[in-house]
Design a protein around this motif. Structure first.
Motif, PDB file in Angstrom:
ATOM      1  N   ALA A 173      74.844   5.184  -4.266  1.00  0.00           N
ATOM      2  CA  ALA A 173      75.023   6.207  -5.325  1.00  0.00           C
ATOM      3  C   ALA A 173      76.169   7.069  -5.112  1.00  0.00           C
ATOM      4  O   ALA A 173      76.822   7.383  -6.050  1.00  0.00           O
ATOM      5  N   GLY A 174      76.252   7.432  -3.877  1.00  0.00           N
ATOM      6  CA  GLY A 174      77.308   8.519  -3.460  1.00  0.00           C
ATOM      7  C   GLY A 174      79.038   7.836  -3.596  1.00  0.00           C
ATOM      8  O   GLY A 174      79.708   8.753  -3.461  1.00  0.00           O
ATOM      9  N   ALA A 175      78.714   6.633  -3.497  1.00  0.00           N
ATOM     10  CA  ALA A 175      80.172   5.859  -3.608  1.00  0.00           C
ATOM     11  C   ALA A 175      80.077   4.650  -4.494  1.00  0.00           C
ATOM     12  O   ALA A 175      80.217   3.553  -4.025  1.00  0.00           O
ATOM     13  N   PRO A 176      79.883   5.071  -5.836  1.00  0.00           N
ATOM     14  CA  PRO A 176      79.668   3.640  -6.763  1.00  0.00           C
ATOM     15  C   PRO A 176      80.664   2.775  -6.785  1.00  0.00           C
ATOM     16  O   PRO A 176      80.478   1.762  -7.490  1.00  0.00           O
ATOM     17  N   GLU A 177      82.034   3.194  -6.502  1.00  0.00           N
ATOM     18  CA  GLU A 177      83.250   2.447  -6.469  1.00  0.00           C
ATOM     19  C   GLU A 177      83.695   1.814  -5.080  1.00  0.00           C
ATOM     20  O   GLU A 177      84.599   0.923  -5.032  1.00  0.00           O
ATOM     21  N   GLU A 178      82.778   1.800  -4.347  1.00  0.00           N
ATOM     22  CA  GLU A 178      82.928   1.237  -2.785  1.00  0.00           C
ATOM     23  C   GLU A 178      83.016  -0.278  -3.077  1.00  0.00           C
ATOM     24  O   GLU A 178      82.130  -0.806  -3.400  1.00  0.00           O
ATOM     25  N   ASP A 179      84.245  -0.595  -2.650  1.00  0.00           N
ATOM     26  CA  ASP A 179      84.273  -2.339  -2.706  1.00  0.00           C
ATOM     27  C   ASP A 179      84.971  -2.623  -1.225  1.00  0.00           C
ATOM     28  O   ASP A 179      86.127  -2.344  -0.945  1.00  0.00           O
ATOM     29  N   LEU A 180      84.256  -3.712  -0.852  1.00  0.00           N
ATOM     30  CA  LEU A 180      84.542  -3.992   0.654  1.00  0.00           C
ATOM     31  C   LEU A 180      84.740  -5.670   0.815  1.00  0.00           C
ATOM     32  O   LEU A 180      84.230  -6.345   0.133  1.00  0.00           O
ATOM     33  N   VAL A 181      85.544  -5.875   1.682  1.00  0.00           N
ATOM     34  CA  VAL A 181      85.824  -7.312   2.120  1.00  0.00           C
ATOM     35  C   VAL A 181      85.590  -7.456   3.539  1.00  0.00           C
ATOM     36  O   VAL A 181      86.594  -6.595   4.310  1.00  0.00           O
ATOM     37  N   SER A 182      84.886  -8.232   4.072  1.00  0.00           N
ATOM     38  CA  SER A 182      84.699  -8.480   5.403  1.00  0.00           C
ATOM     39  C   SER A 182      85.129  -9.958   5.863  1.00  0.00           C
ATOM     40  O   SER A 182      84.780 -10.668   5.029  1.00  0.00           O
ATOM     41  N   LEU A 183      85.817 -10.161   6.736  1.00  0.00           N
ATOM     42  CA  LEU A 183      86.184 -11.326   7.438  1.00  0.00           C
ATOM     43  C   LEU A 183      85.065 -11.725   8.551  1.00  0.00           C
ATOM     44  O   LEU A 183      85.176 -11.070   9.630  1.00  0.00           O
ATOM     45  N   ILE A 184      84.317 -12.967   8.608  1.00  0.00           N
ATOM     46  CA  ILE A 184      83.482 -13.172   9.728  1.00  0.00           C
ATOM     47  C   ILE A 184      83.579 -14.667  10.174  1.00  0.00           C
ATOM     48  O   ILE A 184      83.773 -15.542   9.301  1.00  0.00           O
ATOM     49  N   TYR A 185      83.814 -14.940  11.269  1.00  0.00           N
ATOM     50  CA  TYR A 185      83.973 -16.035  11.804  1.00  0.00           C
ATOM     51  C   TYR A 185      82.561 -16.347  12.850  1.00  0.00           C
ATOM     52  O   TYR A 185      82.475 -15.805  13.818  1.00  0.00           O
ATOM     53  N   PHE A 186      82.044 -17.420  12.255  1.00  0.00           N
ATOM     54  CA  PHE A 186      80.396 -17.734  12.852  1.00  0.00           C
ATOM     55  C   PHE A 186      80.919 -19.131  13.817  1.00  0.00           C
ATOM     56  O   PHE A 186      81.285 -20.074  13.444  1.00  0.00           O
ATOM     57  N   TYR A 187      80.788 -18.743  14.992  1.00  0.00           N
ATOM     58  CA  TYR A 187      81.136 -19.995  16.041  1.00  0.00           C
ATOM     59  C   TYR A 187      79.847 -20.543  16.566  1.00  0.00           C
ATOM     60  O   TYR A 187      78.977 -19.609  16.816  1.00  0.00           O
ATOM     61  N   GLU A 188      80.026 -21.854  16.888  1.00  0.00           N
ATOM     62  CA  GLU A 188      78.893 -22.521  17.518  1.00  0.00           C
ATOM     63  C   GLU A 188      79.167 -23.344  18.761  1.00  0.00           C
ATOM     64  O   GLU A 188      79.927 -22.865  19.635  1.00  0.00           O
ATOM     65  N   LEU A 189      78.962 -24.680  18.556  1.00  0.00           N
ATOM     66  CA  LEU A 189      79.276 -25.461  19.624  1.00  0.00           C
ATOM     67  C   LEU A 189      79.536 -27.017  18.791  1.00  0.00           C
ATOM     68  O   LEU A 189      79.499 -27.096  17.738  1.00  0.00           O
ATOM     69  N   ASN A 190      79.970 -28.176  19.788  1.00  0.00           N
ATOM     70  CA  ASN A 190      79.811 -29.371  19.181  1.00  0.00           C
ATOM     71  C   ASN A 190      78.430 -29.513  18.178  1.00  0.00           C
ATOM     72  O   ASN A 190      77.558 -29.008  18.708  1.00  0.00           O
ATOM     73  N   HIS A 191      78.632 -30.246  17.205  1.00  0.00           N
ATOM     74  CA  HIS A 191      77.503 -30.535  16.477  1.00  0.00           C
ATOM     75  C   HIS A 191      76.160 -31.375  17.204  1.00  0.00           C
ATOM     76  O   HIS A 191      75.009 -31.053  17.083  1.00  0.00           O
ATOM     77  N   ASP A 192      76.705 -31.973  18.352  1.00  0.00           N
ATOM     78  CA  ASP A 192      75.781 -32.665  18.879  1.00  0.00           C
ATOM     79  C   ASP A 192      75.421 -32.381  20.462  1.00  0.00           C
ATOM     80  O   ASP A 192      74.815 -33.022  21.275  1.00  0.00           O
ATOM     81  N   ALA A 193      75.956 -31.098  20.539  1.00  0.00           N
ATOM     82  CA  ALA A 193      75.873 -30.276  21.976  1.00  0.00           C
ATOM     83  C   ALA A 193      74.146 -30.209  22.105  1.00  0.00           C
ATOM     84  O   ALA A 193      73.649 -29.456  21.298  1.00  0.00           O
TER      85      ALA A 193
END
Length: 318
Positions: free
Chosen positions: A265-285
């Motif tokens: 409520a103290g920042a009603p106009e706060e508008d954020l964008v995050s870049l997230i890279y989710f890393y795993e492994l080979n699908h059959d690892a």
């Protein structure tokens, strides 16, 4: 004081005593919180700024335009508000997360349609924001290089002689999501128990986050401190490990539990964008957990990456 260590990965690249000190900091921080701040990563800040600007242009498009690129959770394209509730992954029923996303993934198709339709779906690119394709492709290439380097560092931090991840990540699965957290003036007052992202852990090996700080921002949970605001450093990337790496470490390291607070409520106009890279492994690892004395739990059975990740994605889908 924060339980999350800040490391300079450029010192690890130099080898010697500096590298050993970095590896020790990594081990201690991942045991405490499952999180790190990483400086010296070499990801160009102007590239990050350009990706974020292009993403804002996409999210500003009318909903009917974005709907042309709509995808389900785990898919490629625009993931509309109301489709995800991350709290469900840890068994907590919550209202939908207050966000929208744009997601892309790897295009190294195997030729097996059963596999490719889940893990290597075609990316979709908005023609209204043509610059997003080249920018995000360059960004994900940088994230892949950094994630591989982090896994090599983590092998050393576990006291292993070689990078035991390397042979299992030559055709890895990953997802890069751009999360848009609209202001309260747009989404309205949050419902009870509603977050921008509900409490959860990530699912894979490494998550690399470039975030904007805010009142409705990232919080990290530890057993000693409970929920605390995550430290922010404009020159650092926020890195946490996921459930797969926690399991692989024999529960030595903790998958970092975290959440993103709802708009305040103290920042009603706060508008954020995050870049997230989710890393795993080979699908059959096949992942075989490390036994003591490296791991802390003996007798954990092997798992396949695809099976491990898929059940968790299904849990957060509304």
């Amino acid at each position: 004081m924060t339980p999350i260590s800040t490391i300079d990965i450029s010192l690890w690249r130099e080898a010697g005593q500096s590298a050993a000190a970095v590896a020790q900091d990594v081990d201690e921080s991942l045991q405490r919180a499952g999180f790190l701040l990483v400086r010296g990563h070499g990801v160009p800040r102007d590239l990050v700024a350009d990706v974020r600007a292009a993403a804002r242009n996409f999210f500003a498009l009318p909903e009917e335009v974005k709907a042309q690129y709509a995808a389900i959770v785990g898919g490629r394209g625009w993931i509309a508000p109301g489709l995800e509730a991350d709290g469900y992954s840890e068994g907590t029923e919550t209202p939908p997360d207050l966000k929208e996303s744009f997601a892309v993934g790897p295009q190294t198709r195997t030729g097996d349609p059963v596999v490719d339709d889940v893990w290597f779906k075609p990316n979709v690119w908005p023609t209204e924001v043509v610059e997003l394709r080249d920018l995000l492709t360059a960004y994900t290439e940088a994230m892949r290089r950094l994630s591989d380097e982090l896994l090599a560092l983590f092998s050393v931090a576990l006291g292993l002689r070689s990078n035991f991840f390397e042979e299992l990540a030559d055709r890895p699965t990953w997802t890069c999501k751009i999360n848009h957290y609209p202001p309260m003036s747009s989404v309205g007052e949050p419902e009870p128990g509603q977050f921008r992202i509900g409490p959860h852990t990530d699912f894979g090996t490494v998550t690399v986050l470039d975030r904007e700080p805010g009142e409705g921002g990232l919080q990290v949970y530890t057993d000693d401190g409970g929920w605390e605001d995550a430290p922010y450093d404009p020159d650092a990337l926020t890195v946490n490990i996921g459930d797969l790496l926690e399991y692989w470490s024999g529960k030595r390291w903790s998958s970092g539990r975290h959440r993103v607070l709802p708009p305040q409520a103290g920042a009603p106009e706060e508008d954020l964008v995050s870049l997230i890279y989710f890393y795993e492994l080979n699908h059959d690892a096949q992942v075989t957990p490390l036994d003591p004395p490296i791991g802390t739990v003996a007798g954990l059975g092997p798992v396949t990456t695809a099976d491990f990740i898929k059940t968790r994605i299904e849990a957060i889908t509304m």
